[in-house]
Design an enzyme around this catalytic site. Structure first.
Site, PDB file in Angstrom:
ATOM      1  N   LYS A   1      34.192  68.365 -10.629  1.00 11.09           N
ATOM      2  CA  LYS A   1      33.820  67.079 -10.018  1.00 11.09           C
ATOM      3  C   LYS A   1      35.021  66.423  -9.348  1.00 11.09           C
ATOM      4  CE  LYS A   1      32.467  65.736 -14.086  1.00 11.09           C
ATOM      5  NZ  LYS A   1      32.526  67.007 -14.835  1.00 11.09           N
TER       6      LYS A   1
ATOM      7  N   HIS B   1      39.799  65.405 -14.845  1.00 12.41           N
ATOM      8  CA  HIS B   1      39.393  65.826 -13.504  1.00 12.41           C
ATOM      9  C   HIS B   1      40.627  66.327 -12.746  1.00 12.41           C
ATOM     10  CE1 HIS B   1      35.567  63.095 -13.632  1.00 12.41           C
ATOM     11  NE2 HIS B   1      35.624  63.969 -14.605  1.00 12.41           N
TER      12      HIS B   1
ATOM     13  N   GLN C   1      31.865  63.742 -17.351  1.00 10.95           N
ATOM     14  CA  GLN C   1      30.976  64.529 -18.219  1.00 10.95           C
ATOM     15  C   GLN C   1      29.854  65.162 -17.374  1.00 10.95           C
ATOM     16  OE1 GLN C   1      31.929  61.117 -19.596  1.00 10.95           O
ATOM     17  NE2 GLN C   1      33.674  62.361 -20.120  1.00 10.95           N
TER      18      GLN C   1
HETATM   19  P1  GDP Z   1      35.905  68.294 -13.699  1.00 13.48           P
HETATM   20  O1  GDP Z   1      36.091  67.746 -15.062  1.00 13.48           O
HETATM   21  O2  GDP Z   1      34.457  68.498 -13.359  1.00 13.48           O
HETATM   22  O3  GDP Z   1      36.614  67.522 -12.628  1.00 13.48           O
HETATM   23  O4  GDP Z   1      36.556  69.750 -13.727  1.00 13.48           O
HETATM   24  P2  GDP Z   1      37.983  70.158 -14.381  1.00 13.48           P
HETATM   25  O5  GDP Z   1      39.067  69.668 -13.524  1.00 13.48           O
HETATM   26  O6  GDP Z   1      38.003  69.806 -15.820  1.00 13.48           O
HETATM   27  O7  GDP Z   1      37.869  71.738 -14.345  1.00 13.48           O
HETATM   28  C1  GDP Z   1      37.680  72.431 -13.157  1.00 13.48           C
HETATM   29  C2  GDP Z   1      38.823  73.417 -12.968  1.00 13.48           C
HETATM   30  O8  GDP Z   1      38.493  74.322 -11.931  1.00 13.48           O
HETATM   31  C3  GDP Z   1      40.127  72.779 -12.527  1.00 13.48           C
HETATM   32  O9  GDP Z   1      41.196  73.531 -13.023  1.00 13.48           O
HETATM   33  C4  GDP Z   1      40.056  72.875 -10.997  1.00 13.48           C
HETATM   34  O10 GDP Z   1      41.346  72.886 -10.388  1.00 13.48           O
HETATM   35  C5  GDP Z   1      39.379  74.196 -10.833  1.00 13.48           C
HETATM   36  N1  GDP Z   1      38.523  74.334  -9.642  1.00 13.48           N
HETATM   37  C6  GDP Z   1      37.678  73.433  -9.067  1.00 13.48           C
HETATM   38  N2  GDP Z   1      36.978  73.998  -8.063  1.00 13.48           N
HETATM   39  C7  GDP Z   1      37.373  75.297  -8.012  1.00 13.48           C
HETATM   40  C8  GDP Z   1      36.994  76.417  -7.207  1.00 13.48           C
HETATM   41  O11 GDP Z   1      36.128  76.363  -6.351  1.00 13.48           O
HETATM   42  N3  GDP Z   1      37.623  77.605  -7.489  1.00 13.48           N
HETATM   43  C9  GDP Z   1      38.568  77.749  -8.470  1.00 13.48           C
HETATM   44  N4  GDP Z   1      39.114  78.944  -8.675  1.00 13.48           N
HETATM   45  N5  GDP Z   1      38.941  76.707  -9.232  1.00 13.48           N
HETATM   46  C10 GDP Z   1      38.353  75.510  -9.011  1.00 13.48           C
HETATM   47  P1  IMO Z   2      34.724  66.012 -17.634  1.00 15.91           P
HETATM   48  O1  IMO Z   2      34.495  64.690 -16.935  1.00 15.91           O
HETATM   49  C1  IMO Z   2      33.652  68.655 -20.912  1.00 15.91           C
HETATM   50  C2  IMO Z   2      32.413  66.772 -24.663  1.00 15.91           C
HETATM   51  C3  IMO Z   2      33.328  66.964 -25.846  1.00 15.91           C
HETATM   52  C4  IMO Z   2      32.319  66.944 -26.969  1.00 15.91           C
HETATM   53  C5  IMO Z   2      31.317  65.884 -26.513  1.00 15.91           C
HETATM   54  C6  IMO Z   2      31.557  64.492 -27.081  1.00 15.91           C
HETATM   55  O2  IMO Z   2      36.131  66.500 -17.520  1.00 15.91           O
HETATM   56  O3  IMO Z   2      33.714  67.018 -17.227  1.00 15.91           O
HETATM   57  P2  IMO Z   2      33.365  62.593 -26.617  1.00 15.91           P
HETATM   58  O4  IMO Z   2      34.846  62.617 -26.760  1.00 15.91           O
HETATM   59  O5  IMO Z   2      32.888  62.266 -25.257  1.00 15.91           O
HETATM   60  O6  IMO Z   2      32.691  61.773 -27.681  1.00 15.91           O
HETATM   61  O7  IMO Z   2      32.913  64.125 -26.944  1.00 15.91           O
HETATM   62  O8  IMO Z   2      31.451  65.829 -25.091  1.00 15.91           O
HETATM   63  N1  IMO Z   2      33.059  66.218 -23.457  1.00 15.91           N
HETATM   64  C7  IMO Z   2      33.378  66.932 -22.377  1.00 15.91           C
HETATM   65  N2  IMO Z   2      33.258  68.249 -22.135  1.00 15.91           N
HETATM   66  N3  IMO Z   2      34.117  67.851 -19.946  1.00 15.91           N
HETATM   67  C8  IMO Z   2      34.217  66.523 -20.155  1.00 15.91           C
HETATM   68  O9  IMO Z   2      34.549  65.644 -19.187  1.00 15.91           O
HETATM   69  C9  IMO Z   2      33.872  66.011 -21.430  1.00 15.91           C
HETATM   70  N4  IMO Z   2      33.865  64.775 -21.982  1.00 15.91           N
HETATM   71  C10 IMO Z   2      33.369  64.918 -23.219  1.00 15.91           C
HETATM   72  O10 IMO Z   2      34.005  68.190 -25.775  1.00 15.91           O
HETATM   73  O11 IMO Z   2      31.631  68.169 -27.031  1.00 15.91           O
HETATM   74 MG    MG Z   3      37.101  68.159 -16.829  1.00 14.68          MG
END
Ligand code: GDP
Ligand code: IMO
Ligand code: MG
Length: 427
Positions: free
Chosen positions: A16, A41, A223
């Site tokens: 995201k 993120h 989330q």
């Molecule tokens: P979010 O919580 O939804 O913002 O996602 P996170 O940042 O926790 O996890 C997504 C991971 O995938 C991060 O390490 C990003 O840099 C990476 N990422 C996002 N889009 C892509 C993609 O299209 N390809 C690859 N290889 N990595 C990506």
């Molecule tokens: P983003 O925005 C993945 C999960 C936790 C746990 C449950 C409850 O990066 O996608 P909490 O601390 O919210 O009470 O935990 O929700 N959880 C996530 N899992 N990505 C997240 O955020 C999360 N935020 C909470 O691992 O299972």
């Molecule tokens: Mg994340």
């Protein structure tokens, strides 16, 4: 002028942050509407990696104003630390605007989050331990502390003393922990008052005025659908409403003001924490996905549980959120497999379910039924248009589109801003 909501379609970490940042150039306002610093993120800009936990992901875009909505729970220490970290890396960003009604995560919420999890033992949720659940419980229980309270010391003290009367009983008598002093909490919150005062506003009014003036507003979900307290895999969920409708309550805009809802779905599935996950791979395939995708939590560093794409899971979120578009991320991670399994339905105790089953017990028993799609071996990270993708990758995307019943308008082929294919304009 559009207003769009970005929502996670699975169990979080779909990308995201990257999608929000990628859309950034045309965004006037980027608004977080739910969750707190349980989110992580990741943005990769100019080869540098940034992880935002509380700050909206639009923050790196010079023309974007960022907003922390009333639906967010705010740890003021984290807010200050995240801004400081950016400054230390030489990135000058404007301070986000903050809703006067957002609730504050205090030390006692963090302590309670951790001790409750420990107490639950093997029934634990696997929370991020950031105090998010206890803060939302206090909000609903009408025991919460709001941002505006720190500008009125007597009221702040009264509310904290009231909350601690109950919590200290619980901490001492049930969890055998030391009681928390109201003075310490009051002082730690008051310490932030001067710094945030200029940025605290009625964000609901502000956003509606901005929409009236034709500004482009992006509501950034944290989330995901299946972590939503109403629609997710309860009780293995977070304590807020990450779904698109949560943008209305969590930012203070009416449903008629939302034009587009973009679901962010990973090209496979991951989950952190406990809870059912029908397609979870426990073998070397799961390990290979985790390594190829770098699937370790951006907030807690925990290894993410991995599985193939689960179509009924995303079809459900597309339906309930009303996705107008899906952004399919991390397609590049699937490069190199001869065949790629996609879960198209579940077997629940011998009965086929093409859609998510009704009850939690059924979902706990669900076993994936796979269709096997052809894989590809070409490096796709430099693809910038759909036709740059190998035929098999194009077929993979089209099949997923069919299974989830929503058009795919963006594809991620790498972590950085540019590594994106846009099939339809998203803004
Ligand atoms: P979010 O919580 O939804 O913002 O996602 P996170 O940042 O926790 O996890 C997504 C991971 O995938 C991060 O390490 C990003 O840099 C990476 N990422 C996002 N889009 C892509 C993609 O299209 N390809 C690859 N290889 N990595 C990506
Ligand atoms: P983003 O925005 C993945 C999960 C936790 C746990 C449950 C409850 O990066 O996608 P909490 O601390 O919210 O009470 O935990 O929700 N959880 C996530 N899992 N990505 C997240 O955020 C999360 N935020 C909470 O691992 O299972
Ligand atoms: Mg994340």
């Amino acid at each position: 002028m559009p207003s769009v909501v970005v929502v996670g379609a699975q169990w979080g970490d779909e990308g995201k942050g990257k999608a929000t940042d990628q859309l950034g150039e045309r965004v006037d306002l980027c608004v977080r509407y739910s969750g707190g610093n349980n989110a992580g993120h990741t943005l990769v800009v100019g080869g540098e990696k940034f992880v935002m936990h509380l700050l909206p992901s639009g923050i790196l875009n010079p023309r974007t104003t960022t907003v922390i909505g009333n639906g967010v729970v705010v740890d003021l220490d984290v807010l200050a630390a995240e801004l400081k970290q950016l400054e230390e890396r030489g990135v000058q960003v404007p301070h986000p605007l903050i809703s006067a009604n957002a609730h504050i995560i205090t030390e006692y919420h963090k302590v309670l989050d951790k001790v409750t999890e420990r107490f639950l033992g093997n029934r634990r949720i696997g929370t991020t331990g950031r105090g998010v659940g206890p803060t939302y419980s206090d909000k609903v229980n009408r025991l919460g502390i709001r941002i505006q309270d720190i500008f009125d010391e007597p009221i702040l003290r009264q509310k904290i003393e009231g909350a601690l009367e109950q919590k200290n009983q619980l901490l001492a008598k049930v969890y055998n922990r030391r009681a928390i002093e109201a003075d310490e909490i009051v002082a730690s919150l008051l310490a932030h008052a001067d710094a945030i005062r200029p940025y605290v506003i009625d964000t609901g009014r502000y956003l509606n005025d901005a929409l009236d003036a034709g500004k482009v507003v992006l509501f950034e979900g944290a989330q995901a659908h299946h972590l939503d307290v109403d629609h997710g895999t309860y009780p293995y969920v977070t304590s807020s409403n990450p779904i698109a409708a949560g943008a209305c309550t969590g930012a203070g805009v009416g449903p008629t003001r939302i034009d587009r809802i973009i679901g962010i779905a990973k090209a496979y599935t991951t989950r952190v924490g406990e809870g059912p996950f029908p397609g979870e791979l426990f073998d070397e395939e799961g390990e290979a996905l985790r390594e190829a995708g770098g699937e370790y939590g951006a907030t807690t560093g925990r290894p993410r549980r991995c599985g193939w794409f689960d179509a009924p899971l995303v079809e459900q979120s597309a339906k309930i959120n009303g996705f107008t578009d899906v952004f399919l991320t991390k397609l590049d991670v699937l490069t190199g497999w001869e065949k790629i399994p996609v879960c198209v339905a579940y077997d629940v105790d011998g009965v086929r379910h093409d859609k998510m089953p009704l009850t939690q017990s059924e979902f706990h028993h669900a076993k994936p039924i796979y269709e096997y799609l052809d894989g590809w071996t070409e490096d796709i990270s430099r693809a910038r248009s759909f036709t740059d993708l190998p035929d098999a990758a194009q077929r993979y995307v089209r099949r997923i589109e069919e299974l989830i019943g929503c058009r795919i308008s963006g594809i991620g082929v790498g972590p950085s801003r540019e590594e994106t294919i846009l099939l339809n304009d998203l803004l």
